[in-house]
Design an enzyme around this catalytic site. Structure first.
Site, PDB file in Angstrom:
ATOM      1  N   CYS A  87       0.952  -1.232  -0.005  1.00  0.00           N
ATOM      2  CA  CYS A  87      -0.033  -0.058   0.025  1.00  0.00           C
ATOM      3  C   CYS A  87       1.017   1.319   0.070  1.00  0.00           C
ATOM      4  O   CYS A  87       1.855   1.156   0.641  1.00  0.00           O
ATOM      5  CB  CYS A  87      -1.208  -0.095   1.125  1.00  0.00           C
ATOM      6  SG  CYS A  87      -0.197   0.600   2.791  1.00  0.00           S
ATOM      7  N   GLU A  88       0.480   2.181  -0.796  1.00  0.00           N
ATOM      8  CA  GLU A  88       1.351   3.608  -0.790  1.00  0.00           C
ATOM      9  C   GLU A  88       1.172   4.338   0.332  1.00  0.00           C
ATOM     10  O   GLU A  88       1.982   5.220   0.643  1.00  0.00           O
ATOM     11  CB  GLU A  88       0.990   4.161  -2.169  1.00  0.00           C
ATOM     12  CG  GLU A  88      -0.332   4.743  -2.243  1.00  0.00           C
ATOM     13  CD  GLU A  88      -0.909   5.460  -3.472  1.00  0.00           C
ATOM     14  OE1 GLU A  88      -0.267   5.194  -4.499  1.00  0.00           O
ATOM     15  OE2 GLU A  88      -1.812   6.066  -3.452  1.00  0.00           O
ATOM     16  N   HIS A  89       0.086   4.142   1.027  1.00  0.00           N
ATOM     17  CA  HIS A  89       0.015   4.835   2.600  1.00  0.00           C
ATOM     18  C   HIS A  89       1.103   4.643   3.632  1.00  0.00           C
ATOM     19  O   HIS A  89       1.769   5.459   4.329  1.00  0.00           O
ATOM     20  CB  HIS A  89      -1.195   4.848   2.981  1.00  0.00           C
ATOM     21  CG  HIS A  89      -2.336   5.163   2.024  1.00  0.00           C
ATOM     22  ND1 HIS A  89      -3.518   4.322   1.376  1.00  0.00           N
ATOM     23  CD2 HIS A  89      -2.692   6.387   1.239  1.00  0.00           C
ATOM     24  CE1 HIS A  89      -4.144   4.820   0.512  1.00  0.00           C
ATOM     25  NE2 HIS A  89      -3.731   5.946   0.300  1.00  0.00           N
ATOM     26  N   HIS A  90       1.404   3.230   3.546  1.00  0.00           N
ATOM     27  CA  HIS A  90       2.130   2.751   4.860  1.00  0.00           C
ATOM     28  C   HIS A  90       3.347   2.078   4.312  1.00  0.00           C
ATOM     29  O   HIS A  90       4.061   1.671   4.929  1.00  0.00           O
ATOM     30  CB  HIS A  90       1.460   2.023   5.884  1.00  0.00           C
ATOM     31  CG  HIS A  90       0.178   2.809   6.426  1.00  0.00           C
ATOM     32  ND1 HIS A  90      -1.151   2.604   5.802  1.00  0.00           N
ATOM     33  CD2 HIS A  90       0.079   3.523   7.437  1.00  0.00           C
ATOM     34  CE1 HIS A  90      -1.913   3.373   6.330  1.00  0.00           C
ATOM     35  NE2 HIS A  90      -1.248   3.831   7.391  1.00  0.00           N
ATOM     36  N   GLN A 128      -5.469  -0.748  -3.963  1.00  0.00           N
ATOM     37  CA  GLN A 128      -6.091  -1.905  -4.650  1.00  0.00           C
ATOM     38  C   GLN A 128      -6.819  -1.283  -5.828  1.00  0.00           C
ATOM     39  O   GLN A 128      -6.949  -1.921  -6.666  1.00  0.00           O
ATOM     40  CB  GLN A 128      -6.845  -2.671  -3.588  1.00  0.00           C
ATOM     41  CG  GLN A 128      -7.155  -3.995  -3.976  1.00  0.00           C
ATOM     42  CD  GLN A 128      -7.981  -4.749  -2.907  1.00  0.00           C
ATOM     43  OE1 GLN A 128      -7.411  -4.792  -1.820  1.00  0.00           O
ATOM     44  NE2 GLN A 128      -9.029  -5.554  -3.489  1.00  0.00           N
ATOM     45  N   CYS A 158      -1.490  -3.012   6.759  1.00  0.00           N
ATOM     46  CA  CYS A 158      -1.760  -1.982   7.597  1.00  0.00           C
ATOM     47  C   CYS A 158      -3.169  -2.081   8.364  1.00  0.00           C
ATOM     48  O   CYS A 158      -2.978  -1.255   9.214  1.00  0.00           O
ATOM     49  CB  CYS A 158      -1.569  -0.874   6.394  1.00  0.00           C
ATOM     50  SG  CYS A 158      -2.906  -0.794   5.428  1.00  0.00           S
TER      51      CYS A 158
HETATM   52  N1  LIG Z   1      -8.761   2.944  -0.612  1.00  0.00           N
HETATM   53  C1  LIG Z   1      -7.845   2.425  -0.350  1.00  0.00           C
HETATM   54  N2  LIG Z   1      -7.199   2.501   0.931  1.00  0.00           N
HETATM   55  C2  LIG Z   1      -6.058   2.066   1.364  1.00  0.00           C
HETATM   56  C3  LIG Z   1      -5.490   0.911   0.521  1.00  0.00           C
HETATM   57  N3  LIG Z   1      -4.483   0.453   1.551  1.00  0.00           N
HETATM   58  C4  LIG Z   1      -4.462   1.184   2.539  1.00  0.00           C
HETATM   59  N4  LIG Z   1      -5.453   1.873   2.616  1.00  0.00           N
HETATM   60  C5  LIG Z   1      -6.076   3.188   3.480  1.00  0.00           C
HETATM   61  O1  LIG Z   1      -5.406   4.321   3.587  1.00  0.00           O
HETATM   62  C6  LIG Z   1      -6.021   4.845   4.548  1.00  0.00           C
HETATM   63  C7  LIG Z   1      -4.853   5.898   4.984  1.00  0.00           C
HETATM   64  O2  LIG Z   1      -5.438   6.703   5.785  1.00  0.00           O
HETATM   65  P1  LIG Z   1      -4.882   8.022   7.083  1.00  0.00           P
HETATM   66  O3  LIG Z   1      -5.957   8.262   7.755  1.00  0.00           O
HETATM   67  O4  LIG Z   1      -4.170   8.819   5.953  1.00  0.00           O
HETATM   68  O5  LIG Z   1      -3.765   7.149   7.660  1.00  0.00           O
HETATM   69  P2  LIG Z   1      -3.781   6.311   9.195  1.00  0.00           P
HETATM   70  O6  LIG Z   1      -3.685   7.536  10.225  1.00  0.00           O
HETATM   71  O7  LIG Z   1      -2.534   5.315   9.026  1.00  0.00           O
HETATM   72  O8  LIG Z   1      -4.926   5.620   8.918  1.00  0.00           O
HETATM   73  P3  LIG Z   1      -5.206   4.120   9.951  1.00  0.00           P
HETATM   74  O9  LIG Z   1      -4.803   2.874   9.074  1.00  0.00           O
HETATM   75  O10 LIG Z   1      -6.785   4.117  10.041  1.00  0.00           O
HETATM   76  O11 LIG Z   1      -4.725   4.074  11.353  1.00  0.00           O
HETATM   77  C8  LIG Z   1      -6.403   3.943   5.596  1.00  0.00           C
HETATM   78  O12 LIG Z   1      -7.590   4.126   5.982  1.00  0.00           O
HETATM   79  C9  LIG Z   1      -5.748   2.676   5.140  1.00  0.00           C
HETATM   80  O13 LIG Z   1      -6.840   1.561   5.510  1.00  0.00           O
HETATM   81  C10 LIG Z   1      -6.102   0.681  -0.695  1.00  0.00           C
HETATM   82  O14 LIG Z   1      -5.620  -0.133  -1.337  1.00  0.00           O
HETATM   83  N5  LIG Z   1      -7.129   1.281  -0.950  1.00  0.00           N
HETATM   84 ZN   LIG Z   2      -1.676   1.227   4.271  1.00  0.00          ZN
END
Ligand SMILES: Nc1nc2c(ncn2[C@@H]2O[C@H](COP(=O)(O)OP(=O)(O)OP(=O)(O)O)[C@@H](O)[C@H]2O)c(=O)[nH]1
Ligand SMILES: [Zn+2]
Length: 201
Positions: A87-90, A128, A158
């Site tokens: 995932c690009e977020h974490h 995804q 994540c």
């Molecule tokens: N739509 C989508 N979201 C994703 C994917 N992989 C991870 N995420 C979500 O990306 C979001 C990033 O949200 P943020 O609030 O910026 O990050 P965060 O504070 O680490 O969020 P939490 O995971 O809820 O603790 C999270 O809700 C993750 O579950 C994906 O493939 N698609």
């Molecule tokens: Zn993630």
């Protein structure tokens, strides 16, 4: 394209990442000189290049490289293609299965190429939803079939190891083009991907 040989890692990228991971290990409170950790920055540098090798690969080239003229015009389904992405977020893994189908319109492609396309787009920083669409678009643009369907079921570390900590949730995404936008064709595809024709489900 295999990516495990020494010469296929970019030396300057490896060196930059080694430095970065060495610093990260120290920042996290560990001793980067400890025996078990001495080679870890280099291992991580190579692992991350492996896991993002999709940026160096061209899905359309792969599909065009095994594009054959064929009159077959029924649904071709390759299901249960395992995938590992990040995932690009974490930058934590998400993993699961892709199910891909197309209805040819004069051309078919090598079956393995469908799985290779899944890998090419998985081995990048992803969400995804985008992964699902990129697979569909690559097949649609190269084979110009009567339709493409992609369903991905995945679990996101994540959401499991950290954050909301849900161990059993599975995310399903889908994308459909052409004939798969028709309810009957889509229903047939959904039925076939959940069937156990080879007794595997
Ligand atoms: N739509 C989508 N979201 C994703 C994917 N992989 C991870 N995420 C979500 O990306 C979001 C990033 O949200 P943020 O609030 O910026 O990050 P965060 O504070 O680490 O969020 P939490 O995971 O809820 O603790 C999270 O809700 C993750 O579950 C994906 O493939 N698609
Ligand atoms: Zn993630």
């Amino acid at each position: 394209m295999a990516y495990h040989k020494e010469e296929q890692y970019d030396e300057s990228v490896t060196n930059g990442l080694k430095e970065f991971y060495r610093n990260s290990i120290a920042l996290l409170g560990e001793d980067p000189e400890r025996e078990g950790l001495v080679k870890t920055p280099e291992r991580m540098a190579k692992a991350m290049q492996f896991l993002t090798q999709g940026y160096q690969q061209d899905a359309k080239e792969v599909l065009n490289g095994a594009k054959f003229t064929e009159a077959y015009s029924e649904m071709v389904i390759v299901k249960d293609i395992e995938l590992y992405s990040m995932c690009e977020h974490h930058m934590l893994p998400f993993f699961g299965k892709a199910h891909v189908a197309y209805i040819p319109n004069g051309y078919i492609t090598g079956l393995s190429k469908i799985a290779r396309v899944v890998d090419i787009f998985s081995r990048r920083l992803q969400v995804q939803e985008r992964l699902t669409h990129q697979i569909l678009d690559a097949i649609q643009d190269t084979l110009q079939p009567q339709g493409v369907a992609v369903v991905i079921e995945a679990q996101h570390l994540c959401m499991m190891m950290r954050g909301v900590q849900k161990q059993n949730s599975v995310t399903t995404t889908s994308a459909f083009s052409g004939q798969f936008e028709d309810g009957t064709t889509r229903a047939e595809f959904m039925k076939l991907i959940s069937s156990d024709l080879m007794g595997r489900r």
